[in-house]
Enzyme design. Structure first.
Site, mmCIF file in Angstrom:
data_model
loop_
_atom_site.group_PDB
_atom_site.id
_atom_site.type_symbol
_atom_site.label_atom_id
_atom_site.label_comp_id
_atom_site.label_asym_id
_atom_site.label_seq_id
_atom_site.Cartn_x
_atom_site.Cartn_y
_atom_site.Cartn_z
ATOM 1 N N THR A 146 0.820 -1.210 0.000
ATOM 2 C CA THR A 146 0.000 0.000 0.000
ATOM 3 C C THR A 146 0.861 1.270 0.000
ATOM 4 O O THR A 146 1.892 1.322 0.665
ATOM 5 C CB THR A 146 -0.895 0.004 1.250
ATOM 6 O OG1 THR A 146 -1.547 -1.253 1.313
ATOM 7 C CG2 THR A 146 -1.913 1.117 1.233
ATOM 8 N N GLY A 185 2.773 -3.393 8.302
ATOM 9 C CA GLY A 185 3.024 -3.834 9.670
ATOM 10 C C GLY A 185 4.496 -4.155 9.850
ATOM 11 O O GLY A 185 5.103 -4.815 9.007
ATOM 12 N N GLU A 432 -5.507 -6.892 3.703
ATOM 13 C CA GLU A 432 -5.524 -8.132 2.899
ATOM 14 C C GLU A 432 -6.639 -8.087 1.851
ATOM 15 O O GLU A 432 -7.285 -9.091 1.563
ATOM 16 C CB GLU A 432 -5.709 -9.389 3.776
ATOM 17 C CG GLU A 432 -4.739 -9.548 4.916
ATOM 18 C CD GLU A 432 -3.281 -9.528 4.503
ATOM 19 O OE1 GLU A 432 -3.007 -9.470 3.294
ATOM 20 O OE2 GLU A 432 -2.416 -9.533 5.376
HETATM 21 C C1 LIG Z 1 -4.112 -2.256 10.388
HETATM 22 C C2 LIG Z 1 -3.671 -2.271 8.962
HETATM 23 C C3 LIG Z 1 -2.571 -3.058 8.588
HETATM 24 C C4 LIG Z 1 -2.113 -3.024 7.274
HETATM 25 N N1 LIG Z 1 -0.992 -3.736 6.922
HETATM 26 C C5 LIG Z 1 -0.479 -3.610 5.681
HETATM 27 C C6 LIG Z 1 0.748 -4.253 5.313
HETATM 28 O O1 LIG Z 1 1.362 -4.945 6.117
HETATM 29 N N2 LIG Z 1 1.237 -4.038 4.056
HETATM 30 C C7 LIG Z 1 0.572 -3.271 3.148
HETATM 31 O O2 LIG Z 1 1.055 -3.130 2.026
HETATM 32 N N3 LIG Z 1 -0.601 -2.670 3.451
HETATM 33 C C8 LIG Z 1 -1.137 -2.820 4.691
HETATM 34 N N4 LIG Z 1 -2.330 -2.198 5.021
HETATM 35 C C9 LIG Z 1 -3.014 -1.397 4.009
HETATM 36 C C10 LIG Z 1 -4.262 -2.091 3.458
HETATM 37 O O3 LIG Z 1 -3.897 -3.241 2.745
HETATM 38 C C11 LIG Z 1 -5.024 -1.074 2.600
HETATM 39 O O4 LIG Z 1 -5.523 -0.100 3.495
HETATM 40 C C12 LIG Z 1 -6.138 -1.712 1.802
HETATM 41 O O5 LIG Z 1 -5.611 -2.475 0.761
HETATM 42 C C13 LIG Z 1 -7.119 -0.691 1.194
HETATM 43 O O6 LIG Z 1 -6.437 0.264 0.463
HETATM 44 P P1 LIG Z 1 -6.655 1.838 0.743
HETATM 45 O O7 LIG Z 1 -6.484 2.057 2.211
HETATM 46 O O8 LIG Z 1 -5.761 2.573 -0.150
HETATM 47 O O9 LIG Z 1 -8.148 2.095 0.393
HETATM 48 P P2 LIG Z 1 -8.707 2.660 -0.994
HETATM 49 O O10 LIG Z 1 -8.278 1.768 -2.086
HETATM 50 O O11 LIG Z 1 -8.402 4.102 -1.121
HETATM 51 O O12 LIG Z 1 -10.255 2.491 -0.740
HETATM 52 C C14 LIG Z 1 -11.038 3.506 -0.094
HETATM 53 C C15 LIG Z 1 -12.508 3.229 -0.383
HETATM 54 O O13 LIG Z 1 -12.757 3.338 -1.785
HETATM 55 C C16 LIG Z 1 -13.374 2.165 -2.283
HETATM 56 N N5 LIG Z 1 -12.844 1.853 -3.605
HETATM 57 C C17 LIG Z 1 -11.548 1.881 -3.993
HETATM 58 N N6 LIG Z 1 -11.452 1.504 -5.277
HETATM 59 C C18 LIG Z 1 -12.691 1.214 -5.702
HETATM 60 C C19 LIG Z 1 -13.241 0.740 -6.930
HETATM 61 N N7 LIG Z 1 -12.462 0.458 -7.967
HETATM 62 N N8 LIG Z 1 -14.569 0.533 -6.997
HETATM 63 C C20 LIG Z 1 -15.366 0.788 -5.933
HETATM 64 N N9 LIG Z 1 -14.901 1.230 -4.749
HETATM 65 C C21 LIG Z 1 -13.593 1.443 -4.629
HETATM 66 C C22 LIG Z 1 -12.989 1.070 -1.287
HETATM 67 O O14 LIG Z 1 -13.978 0.038 -1.288
HETATM 68 C C23 LIG Z 1 -12.953 1.823 0.025
HETATM 69 O O15 LIG Z 1 -14.259 1.907 0.552
HETATM 70 C C24 LIG Z 1 -2.793 -2.233 6.322
HETATM 71 C C25 LIG Z 1 -3.921 -1.495 6.703
HETATM 72 C C26 LIG Z 1 -4.364 -1.505 8.002
HETATM 73 C C27 LIG Z 1 -5.561 -0.683 8.367
#
Ligand SMILES: Cc1cc2nc3c(=O)[nH]c(=O)nc-3n(C[C@H](O)[C@H](O)[C@H](O)COP(=O)(O)OP(=O)(O)OC[C@H]3O[C@@H](n4cnc5c(N)ncnc54)[C@H](O)[C@@H]3O)c2cc1C
Length: 675
Positions: A146, A185, A432
């Protein structure tokens, strides 16, 4: 009510009586839920060791700052591996030890993301170079996908890995602020190495999209950040203070060179000259994701089991409201409005634990297949696990909150133990694979299979798509639910399979004018049909698992799972005409029979509730809940906990001189009165 009544003694009496009312052989069910007598025995021994070790003491953690929680998380990780060496714990023992931890530990990133991805996707050379160090924790890893600007949309990640044929190296670079890796993480302060998703750029500025690379982040001598990297912690992960023990981190790369062998090139690679080597299967890189997501099913099962145990124990000893036949206020579990909320949690925990175990076996098989290049099961398992991840995270979050609310005000106390589990589990809907995005993938695969049915080469229907047989065979007619339906697991399963197939059909027929919630409903329907079929198999296997009394009780638990699933699907069942009003129903409300059947089952399971929750086998240390103590003495446990509150160390708080006194004096002056 008798004036000599002592509620604290009554707590223990109520718990003892409830335990005595259980008719099942709790020990047998406990072994079953724990995966057999050997695994249960191992868990018991490991929990005894951990609960007697001061590093794992939980008595003061509710009062810890973020910094203290993080330090404790690191100390726990270190001590676990020290104990492994000391007690010569096997890998399986370590899996048990880690699974009974109720902290998101930094080491989890190494175990759940970094190590499996390295094993599944690295070339033989890279794997053998780092395998021993990875296994022994001589290096600590994390997974960086991410970015600040992009998460779900992998194709827009901005971090680049540019291949330099002259030196046979890749250059990792973060070109913009939004390309900063974010959230990983253990990236903030713990990890020495990482696996990073970056856009592969080949000579001629050819952008090949995201690929995985292995990169060292910190010195193995001093733990300092290596040149060219900027690393740090993203800050307290959330307002509910979940995940405080893990250092979710950020990282930026400034033209960092890594050797060519550091590309994870088991499947896709780059030749020395800079030509792309195509992977054998487009979804090859999903194998790591499948592994992490599959673990979430069992994990959710144990969390819901904890919520069920705590809330059922508390509701058994908490007396409130009407006076019952014994002259005392009623135990709150006897109110239907309480027990219909918490008994179904038992059912979901029972199902998810078994489902998770079966899934782990499938994923192990997949890993073996992939290691010899067999990708036949990959796509099927990817969609199955994606749907399950969404289902268990969604229902798990709901169940934790349902359990908390069922306990009234005390449920909100940190000493109830469920608030922390809730805060830690909340992001499971996001990490995930964000749930809404995964739902789209599940539905896309289902539509593809559905459309293939009317082509000369229809897809074979198995596993997650077997429900589509119902509409492939034009002679089959959807059933109509009757009063009998609610007593028969096979009828409930059939309704759930018909719901999935008709919804997929509806979606396929309305692609030009979709209704906005259909993706979510179709994904859930597909996954619930799949789970329901597995529950049917579990029911069929019960006779060989238990003595007859337990068979009858656990069968009811599984039936309750099916009926509550149907209840939550009523909008679909009614919309699709799978439940219709019949002249026999007195109220003309066709859903009443189902609701009454759920209520009946919950009532029948009531005398077994303590036995069934004891069967999960949680010790008081594992639950860490004043309201879920085994002996039922909840008021004494809550009182003892409150005495540890740091604010209670002094009678007069230090805020008195600074704030309370001036406030009082100002008020007294304004009022012009003396008391
Ligand atoms: C506690 C925690 C641990 C984590 N650990 C890791 C890790 O170890 N390594 C790592 O790489 N990441 C990690 N993450 C990140 C996590 O994998 C991402 O937050 C997740 O993949 C969602 O991406 P985003 O936050 O960019 O959300 P976004 O992609 O910005 O999504 C935001 C909203 O928009 C909606 N949306 C996005 N695209 C679309 C679409 N095409 N159509 C319709 N709706 C859409 C989504 O459904 C969501 O509601 C972690 C996150 C948390 C909270």
């Amino acid at each position: 009510m008798s004036s000599s009544h002592d509620p604290t003694k009554q707590n223990a009496i109520d718990m003892t009586n409830a335990r005595a009312a259980t008719s099942i052989e709790v020990a047998d069910v406990r072994k079953f839920l724990n995966g057999g007598p050997l695994l249960w025995d191992r868990r018991k021994k490991i929990v005894t060791i951990l609960s007697n070790d001061p590093v794992f003491d939980k008595s003061l953690r509710a009062f810890h700052s973020r910094q203290e929680q993080f330090l404790r998380g690191e100390a726990i990780s270190n001590r676990l591996y020290e104990l492994q060496e000391l007690h010569k714990w096997s890998q399986e023992d370590m899996t048990i030890a880690l699974s009974v931890m109720d902290e998101p530990l930094p080491i989890a990133s190494h175990n759940i993301t970094f190590k499996p991805v390295l094993e599944l996707q690295a070339s033989t050379e890279l794997r053998s170079k780092y395998a021993a160090m990875t296994a022994s924790k001589g290096i600590l890893g994390c997974y960086l996908q991410t970015e600040l600007g992009h998460g779900s949309n992998l194709s827009c990640l901005e971090t680049t890995a540019t291949y330099l044929p002259q030196t046979q190296e890749f250059e990792l670079h973060s070109p913009t602020l939004t390309s900063t890796k974010w959230w990983s993480g253990a990236l903030g302060k713990t990890a020495t190495h990482g696996i990073i998703q970056a856009k592969l750029i080949l000579p001629g500025e050819k952008d090949m999209g995201p690929h995985l690379f292995f990169v060292q982040l910190r010195s193995l001598e001093t733990h300092e950040t290596l040149p060219g990297r900027t690393l740090g912690d993203v800050g307290q992960p959330d307002t509910l203070c979940g995940w405080a023990s893990t250092d979710n981190g950020f990282a930026r790369f400034d033209h960092v060179r890594i050797p060519k062998e550091n590309m994870l090139s088991k499947f896709a690679g780059v030749s020395d000259a800079g030509e792309y080597v195509t992977p054998p299967h487009a979804k090859m890189s999903f194998s790591g994701l499948i592994y992490f997501r599959s673990l979430m099913v069992t994990n959710a099962g144990w969390l819901i089991a904890k919520a069920a145990t705590v809330s059922i124990r508390y509701a058994t000893v908490r007396r409130q409201g009407e006076i019952g036949p014994d002259g005392l206020e009623r135990q709150i579990i006897t109110y239907p409005s309480v027990h219909v909320r918490i008994i179904p949690l038992l059912a979901r925990a029972f199902v998810y634990l078994e489902l998770g175990r079966a899934l782990t076996r499938r994923v192990d098989e997949l890993t073996r297949d992939l290691s010899v290049g067999d990708t036949t099961q990959l796509a099927e398992l990817h969609h199955m696990v994606s749907g399950l991840k969404v289902l268990v995270s969604t229902t798990g979050i709901q169940d934790l909150e349902t359990a908390r609310r069922s306990m009234g005000g005390h449920g909100y106390s940190a000493f109830a133990g469920l608030g922390k589990l809730y805060a830690d589990f909340l992001p499971a809907a996001t990490y995930e694979g964000e749930n809404s995005i995964l739902e789209q993938q599940v539905v896309r695969a289902a539509l593809k299979t559905f459309r293939s049915l009317s082509t000369p080469r229809p897809a074979s229907l198995s596993g997650t798509s077997s429900y589509l047989c119902l509409i492939r065979d034009k002679a089959l007619v959807p059933p109509k639910a009757t009063a009998d339906t609610w007593a028969k697991p096979e009828a409930a399963i059939s309704l759930l399979e018909w719901r999935a197939s008709l919804l997929v059909q509806e979606m396929a027929n309305t692609t030009t004018t979709p209704d906005p919630s259909i993706t979510q409903r179709v994904s859930r329907a597909i996954t619930e049909a799949f789970v329901a079929a597995r529950v049917g198999e579990l029911i069929a296997a019960l006779d060989s698992a238990f003595k007859p009394r337990a068979v009858a009780v656990v069968r009811k638990v599984y039936l309750l799972y099916l009926l509550t699933t149907l209840e939550s699907a009523l909008v679909d069942l009614l919309s699709l005409g799978l439940i219709i009003a019949t002249v026999e129903t007195a109220t003309h409300n066709p859903t009443r029979g189902l609701r009454l059947a759920v209520a009946r089952l919950c009532k029948e399971l009531l005398p077994e509730a303590i036995g069934l929750s004891d069967a999960f086998g949680f010790s008081d240390w594992e639950l860490d809940s004043a309201l879920g103590v085994y002996d039922g003495r909840v008021y004494e446990a809550l009182w003892a906990k409150a005495q540890q509150e740091p604010l209670n160390r002094t009678d007069v708080t230090e805020a008195y001189e600074v704030s309370i006194k001036p406030l009082l004096l100002r008020g007294q002056k304004i009022a012009g009165a003396k008391l």
